[in-house]
Design an enzyme around this catalytic site. Sequence first.
Site, PDB file in Angstrom:
ATOM      1  N   ARG A  54     -14.711   9.137  23.017  1.00  0.00           N
ATOM      2  CA  ARG A  54     -14.919  10.083  21.906  1.00  0.00           C
ATOM      3  C   ARG A  54     -13.965  11.262  21.990  1.00  0.00           C
ATOM      4  NH1 ARG A  54     -18.229  14.181  21.892  1.00  0.00           N
ATOM      5  NH2 ARG A  54     -19.864  13.322  23.220  1.00  0.00           N
ATOM      6  N   TYR A 107     -10.892  11.477  -5.348  1.00  0.00           N
ATOM      7  CA  TYR A 107     -11.740  10.315  -5.046  1.00  0.00           C
ATOM      8  C   TYR A 107     -13.226  10.715  -5.183  1.00  0.00           C
ATOM      9  CZ  TYR A 107     -14.403   7.136  -2.093  1.00  0.00           C
ATOM     10  OH  TYR A 107     -15.364   6.296  -1.601  1.00  0.00           O
ATOM     11  N   ASP A 179      -3.987  15.087   0.422  1.00  0.00           N
ATOM     12  CA  ASP A 179      -4.468  13.726   0.698  1.00  0.00           C
ATOM     13  C   ASP A 179      -3.361  12.783   0.249  1.00  0.00           C
ATOM     14  OD1 ASP A 179      -5.611  11.177   0.567  1.00  0.00           O
ATOM     15  OD2 ASP A 179      -7.612  11.961   0.150  1.00  0.00           O
ATOM     16  N   LYS A 204      -6.782   2.301   3.685  1.00  0.00           N
ATOM     17  CA  LYS A 204      -6.016   1.762   2.567  1.00  0.00           C
ATOM     18  C   LYS A 204      -4.683   1.200   3.045  1.00  0.00           C
ATOM     19  CE  LYS A 204      -9.612   3.149   0.593  1.00  0.00           C
ATOM     20  NZ  LYS A 204      -9.980   4.497   0.739  1.00  0.00           N
TER      21      LYS A 204
HETATM   22  N1  LCS Z   1      -9.073   9.828  -0.051  1.00  0.00           N
HETATM   23  C1  LCS Z   1      -8.766   8.962  -1.025  1.00  0.00           C
HETATM   24  C2  LCS Z   1      -7.619   9.269  -1.940  1.00  0.00           C
HETATM   25  C3  LCS Z   1      -9.505   7.798  -1.187  1.00  0.00           C
HETATM   26  O1  LCS Z   1      -9.170   6.954  -2.169  1.00  0.00           O
HETATM   27  C4  LCS Z   1     -10.594   7.542  -0.318  1.00  0.00           C
HETATM   28  C5  LCS Z   1     -11.427   6.327  -0.434  1.00  0.00           C
HETATM   29  C6  LCS Z   1     -10.897   8.486   0.682  1.00  0.00           C
HETATM   30  C7  LCS Z   1     -10.096   9.612   0.792  1.00  0.00           C
HETATM   31  C8  LCS Z   1     -12.019   8.296   1.647  1.00  0.00           C
HETATM   32  O2  LCS Z   1     -11.654   7.393   2.630  1.00  0.00           O
HETATM   33  P1  LCS Z   1     -12.657   6.472   3.467  1.00  0.00           P
HETATM   34  O3  LCS Z   1     -13.709   7.385   4.010  1.00  0.00           O
HETATM   35  O4  LCS Z   1     -13.247   5.483   2.523  1.00  0.00           O
HETATM   36  O5  LCS Z   1     -11.793   5.886   4.521  1.00  0.00           O
HETATM   37  N2  LCS Z   1     -11.257   5.620  -1.628  1.00  0.00           N
HETATM   38  C9  LCS Z   1     -11.905   4.564  -1.984  1.00  0.00           C
HETATM   39  C10 LCS Z   1     -11.736   3.922  -3.234  1.00  0.00           C
HETATM   40  O6  LCS Z   1     -11.033   4.296  -4.155  1.00  0.00           O
HETATM   41  N3  LCS Z   1     -12.491   2.834  -3.271  1.00  0.00           N
HETATM   42  O7  LCS Z   1     -13.240   2.706  -2.124  1.00  0.00           O
HETATM   43  C11 LCS Z   1     -12.926   3.805  -1.234  1.00  0.00           C
END
Ligand code: LCS
Length: 387
Positions: A54, A107, A179, A204
């Site tokens: 951790r 998001y 981001d 992603k």
């Molecule tokens: N930032 C962006 C631009 C995102 O598209 C997402 C997730 C996150 C942060 C959060 O990331 P995670 O915690 O899921 O790793 N976007 C998603 C989407 O458009 N569809 O499913 C998840």
Amino acid sequence: MEMNTKIVHGGQHPDPSTGAVATPIYQTSTFAFKDAEHGARLFRKEEKGYIYTRLGNPNTDMLAQKLAILEGAEAGLVFSSGSAAIFGVMLGIAGKGNNVVSDNIIYGGTYAQFMKVLPKTGISVTLIDTTDFEKLEQAIKPDTKLLFIETPANPTLKIVDIAKCAEIAHSHNIPLVVDNTFATPYLQRPIEQGADVVVHSMTKYLTGHGDSIGGAILGTEKLIKELKMLNDLGACYNPFGAWLTLRGLKTLAVRVERHSENAMEIVKFLEAHSKIEKVYYPGLTSHPGHEIAKRQMSGFGGVISFDVCGGREAGKAFINALKLCIIAVSLGDVDTLIEHPASMTHSSYSDEECLKVGIKPGLIRISVGIEDVKDIIADLEQALNKI
Ligand code: LCS
């Protein structure tokens, strides 16, 4: 090193003890101390070494270092998800009684975090249109601790001017956090354009194969040192996840090239189709952010949104008729994924809020995969023919 070489070799080296070229997976929760004094020295930070996963692990450390190299940052920290990384940056920079300014198109999960979670910590969030610089100037108050933007933004591919936002943030002595999930450091490096911190959902394009959830914060050595307190938040990335991201990253350049090429072909197809009302893609000269995107990105990426004629019902019928494209949230996978933001990724926005920020009820978002583009287009075409 040039970018493609950094993507393959940056921060990585053959294993010093065995010579293994592929990074071993350090799948361990804890690390043995030589003796009691050694353990105590590590805890007192008098000596470098691993203690407990951790707090640090060779896989997560290597990944953080590699991402810092790719983003042109001094240091990095990885998390169990992109959402945890965003929460981390908020808690790390802001606190009780502070404010954060961000765009109203982000998001849906980040929006929910800003609306429901951050207020519980005493951090308030002001959402505005960050392309309106006058509004942005007015929104930043004495208690504002950071400006957070997402560009291209999820799901409308809105483009925000990084250099201009950095200039405005710095004139108020606050950092700009970007981001960079949609663009990846292959297409856009916000720190080179004046941003102070970059966050990622590594889920992603960085991992790229739809097999792990992870996040990262990249910034100065000083900031990352301060953020290490977040080890006690407990949102650490696991060694195997970090290994999957390290492995996925090796092909980032070739994947993003193909995603972008395929996307451009699909945009042309959609633009010419009589059943498509509007296409949202920063590579289109008609996109309001096209000129800024051309300046701050080296390509336009693999995500496209579009309105189907006939609104929500037609959109639903269209995605239900697809055979190759997979109906799923997330993006940046090698597989083509398609979803309906208003009822899925952005369901945290009310219908009125969606309309206000330009997410139409029938908007469809496609994350273009690396399949043969002819097959993706054939699938879209047969589904459009059914509505
Ligand atoms: N930032 C962006 C631009 C995102 O598209 C997402 C997730 C996150 C942060 C959060 O990331 P995670 O915690 O899921 O790793 N976007 C998603 C989407 O458009 N569809 O499913 C998840």
